[in-house]
Design a protein around this motif. Structure first.
Motif, mmCIF file in Angstrom:
data_model
loop_
_atom_site.group_PDB
_atom_site.id
_atom_site.type_symbol
_atom_site.label_atom_id
_atom_site.label_comp_id
_atom_site.label_asym_id
_atom_site.label_seq_id
_atom_site.Cartn_x
_atom_site.Cartn_y
_atom_site.Cartn_z
ATOM 1 N N TYR A 78 0.827 -1.215 0.000
ATOM 2 C CA TYR A 78 0.000 0.000 0.000
ATOM 3 C C TYR A 78 0.860 1.264 0.000
ATOM 4 O O TYR A 78 0.671 2.138 -0.857
ATOM 5 C CB TYR A 78 -0.963 0.001 1.187
ATOM 6 N N THR A 81 2.594 1.553 -3.447
ATOM 7 C CA THR A 81 1.700 2.008 -4.512
ATOM 8 C C THR A 81 1.384 3.490 -4.350
ATOM 9 O O THR A 81 1.336 4.245 -5.328
ATOM 10 C CB THR A 81 0.397 1.186 -4.491
ATOM 11 N N ASP A 85 2.159 6.392 -7.121
ATOM 12 C CA ASP A 85 1.068 7.147 -7.728
ATOM 13 C C ASP A 85 1.089 8.622 -7.354
ATOM 14 O O ASP A 85 0.674 9.472 -8.145
ATOM 15 C CB ASP A 85 -0.278 6.533 -7.333
ATOM 16 N N PRO A 135 7.431 -4.277 -4.055
ATOM 17 C CA PRO A 135 6.308 -3.609 -4.724
ATOM 18 C C PRO A 135 6.700 -2.305 -5.409
ATOM 19 O O PRO A 135 6.107 -1.931 -6.423
ATOM 20 C CB PRO A 135 5.320 -3.345 -3.575
ATOM 21 N N ASP A 139 5.674 -2.925 -9.230
ATOM 22 C CA ASP A 139 4.457 -2.209 -9.610
ATOM 23 C C ASP A 139 4.746 -1.005 -10.510
ATOM 24 O O ASP A 139 3.811 -0.347 -10.977
ATOM 25 C CB ASP A 139 3.712 -1.728 -8.361
ATOM 26 N N LYS A 143 3.452 1.708 -15.050
ATOM 27 C CA LYS A 143 3.502 3.175 -14.971
ATOM 28 C C LYS A 143 4.622 3.727 -15.849
ATOM 29 O O LYS A 143 4.430 4.711 -16.573
ATOM 30 C CB LYS A 143 3.715 3.610 -13.521
ATOM 31 N N ALA A 365 -0.058 2.093 -11.341
ATOM 32 C CA ALA A 365 0.513 1.329 -10.226
ATOM 33 C C ALA A 365 -0.570 0.765 -9.312
ATOM 34 O O ALA A 365 -0.355 -0.256 -8.650
ATOM 35 C CB ALA A 365 1.475 2.208 -9.421
ATOM 36 N N THR A 366 -1.728 1.413 -9.269
ATOM 37 C CA THR A 366 -2.818 0.927 -8.421
ATOM 38 C C THR A 366 -3.365 -0.395 -8.950
ATOM 39 O O THR A 366 -3.535 -1.364 -8.193
ATOM 40 C CB THR A 366 -3.947 1.966 -8.345
ATOM 41 N N GLY A 369 -0.632 -3.069 -8.631
ATOM 42 C CA GLY A 369 -0.453 -3.457 -7.233
ATOM 43 C C GLY A 369 -1.538 -4.402 -6.747
ATOM 44 O O GLY A 369 -1.256 -5.371 -6.033
#
Length: 437
Positions: A78, A81, A85, A135, A139, A143, A365-366, A369
């Motif tokens: 979390y 990400t 972002d 991550p 992730d 992007k 990335a959301t 992820g």
């Protein structure tokens, strides 16, 4: 220096979008950061007994280092990400490289203590930190592809960066036996080599910038919505969650085969050398297929067709692996391994791109992820299930292979149910001023 790289050439006043040669440096840097991270994740996999002897502990303690690594992934996904972002590629990739090198340093510094507890503590802490960096880099691929490449190059760029995962895993498994050579006294030297590689290759992270001065496409120019708003939208997106089912089935099948390949085949008369050759076939065929698929799909935009075709190929490969293994058919296992690679590896980068397409304008990335998080949780649970399915005495895992077939079949069915629009591609097609230098 800013997070955007300046153009080295004069922009034509009639050109709205532009591709910069620096995009290849960005791809290379992210590839290296992912490579050294995954390399350390699998570094002890082929030398577990020797590493355990060096640290005067049991094999399962060394194997559990990967549990620390995976636990850190969930802990950091979390915030990772969010960092990607909200603040962009550059701080995220530099942070990932720094954490990875620091984790490798702690594992190497375990040599300095005479206490077994301290040694294992440093080893576990280092593994946790290495996992926490994962991550941030994994992730970032979708992007980076979206911010630096046009629609004619995004999937190829995504595929190239994603290939760092199987290549890094293979290098980790290969380097261990070559350097340690069954001698526990060489483990500290191996850890030092891993730290040096993490430090040197991690320096490439400073080549990454958030965006080029002129965007490569209309979607890159428009940007994405705010992070929390994106999370709310993505949870309501039914098409995306069908894609999650597809990706989870593919990812779990692929990871189970990679993890248990030797356990699957050796009880049926195959050697560990055979198992290694099967693994090389999976990775080698997958690398070639992923690059070819990326080039073709960047031109044709037939992502959803490829999702269906490749999921069928992978399912056939899993079925063939079961029958080839249980009937001790060497040729069939080789052919099936190739089919699994051809179907499985390209599907991962295609799924990342489709996740961005289905959820646009949610930040890339959301979606990536969430795909990775759900698939990781499910894969860990399936590893425990597979271990429990081994026959007592013979150790045969044919029931585990049935599970792999079931997972690949679910992914195949899900691929035919996936019908979401490619929102980003359609938006860019509708822009008549989408000229590119």
């Amino acid at each position: 220096m800013t997070s955007n790289i300046e153009s080295a050439t004069h922009k034509n006043s009639h050109t709205k979008f532009k591709l910069y040669p620096w995009r290849f440096a960005v791809v290379t840097a992210i590839f290296f950061v992912i490579l050294v991270n995954v390399m350390q994740f699998g570094a002890y996999g082929s030398i577990t007994p020797t590493v355990a002897k060096h640290y005067d502990t049991e094999d399962w303690v060394i194997n559990n280092l990967n549990v620390w690594n995976l636990a850190a992934f969930f802990f950091s996904v979390y915030p990772g990400t969010w960092l990607l972002d909200v603040y962009g590629l550059r701080p995220a990739i530099i942070t990932a490289a720094g954490l990875n090198a620091f984790g490798a340093l702690l594992r190497w510094l375990s040599f300095a203590s005479d206490s077994q507890t301290t040694k294992l503590g440093l080893l576990s802490a280092g593994s946790f930190i290495i996992g926490a960096s994962s991550p941030l880099s994994a992730d970032a691929v979708t992007k980076a592809a979206a911010h630096w490449f046009s629609g004619e190059g995004r999937l190829t760029a995504n595929a190239v960066m994603s290939l760092a995962t199987p290549i890094g895993g293979a290098l980790g498994l290969l380097l261990g036996p070559q350097i340690v050579n069954n001698d526990p006294n060489n483990v500290d030297f191996f850890n030092m080599i891993l730290f040096i590689l993490s430090l040197v290759l991690g320096l490439a992270s400073f080549l990454v910038f958030n965006n080029p001065t002129t965007p490569p496409s209309q979607s890159a120019e428009k940007g994405t919505i705010e992070f929390k708003q994106g999370l709310k939208q993505i949870f309501k997106n039914g098409g995306f969650w069908i894609l999650v089912v597809v990706f989870t089935g593919v990812y779990a099948s692929f990871q189970l085969i990679s993890t248990f390949l030797s356990n699957y085949v050796t009880p049926y008369g195959f050697s560990e050398d055979d198992s290694g050759n099967f693994g090389v076939t999976v990775v080698g065929s997958g690398i070639v297929a992923a690059i070819i698929a990326g080039v073709i799909l960047d031109r044709t935009k037939a992502h959803k067709v490829a999702l269906k075709v490749l999921s069928v190929v992978m399912c056939l490969g899993c079925i063939g692996l079961y029958f080839g293994t249980t009937n001790s058919n060497l040729v069939l296992v080789f052919v099936s391994s190739a089919l699994i690679g051809i179907g499985g590896l390209p599907l991962m980068s295609i799924s990342f791109e489709l996740g961005a397409e289905a959820t646009y304008p949610v930040a890339e990335a959301t979606s990536t992820g969430l795909l990775m998080t759900v698939s990781q949780v499910f894969t860990i649970s399936m590893i425990f299930v597979t271990n429990a399915l081994a026959e007592s005495g013979s150790g045969k895992l044919w029931k585990g292979l049935i599970c792999v077939i079931a997972l690949s079949f679910v992914a195949m069915v899900g691929s035919f149910a996936y019908t979401s629009d490619n929102r980003r591609i359609e938006m860019e097609k509708s822009d008549t001023s989408n000229s590119l230098e």
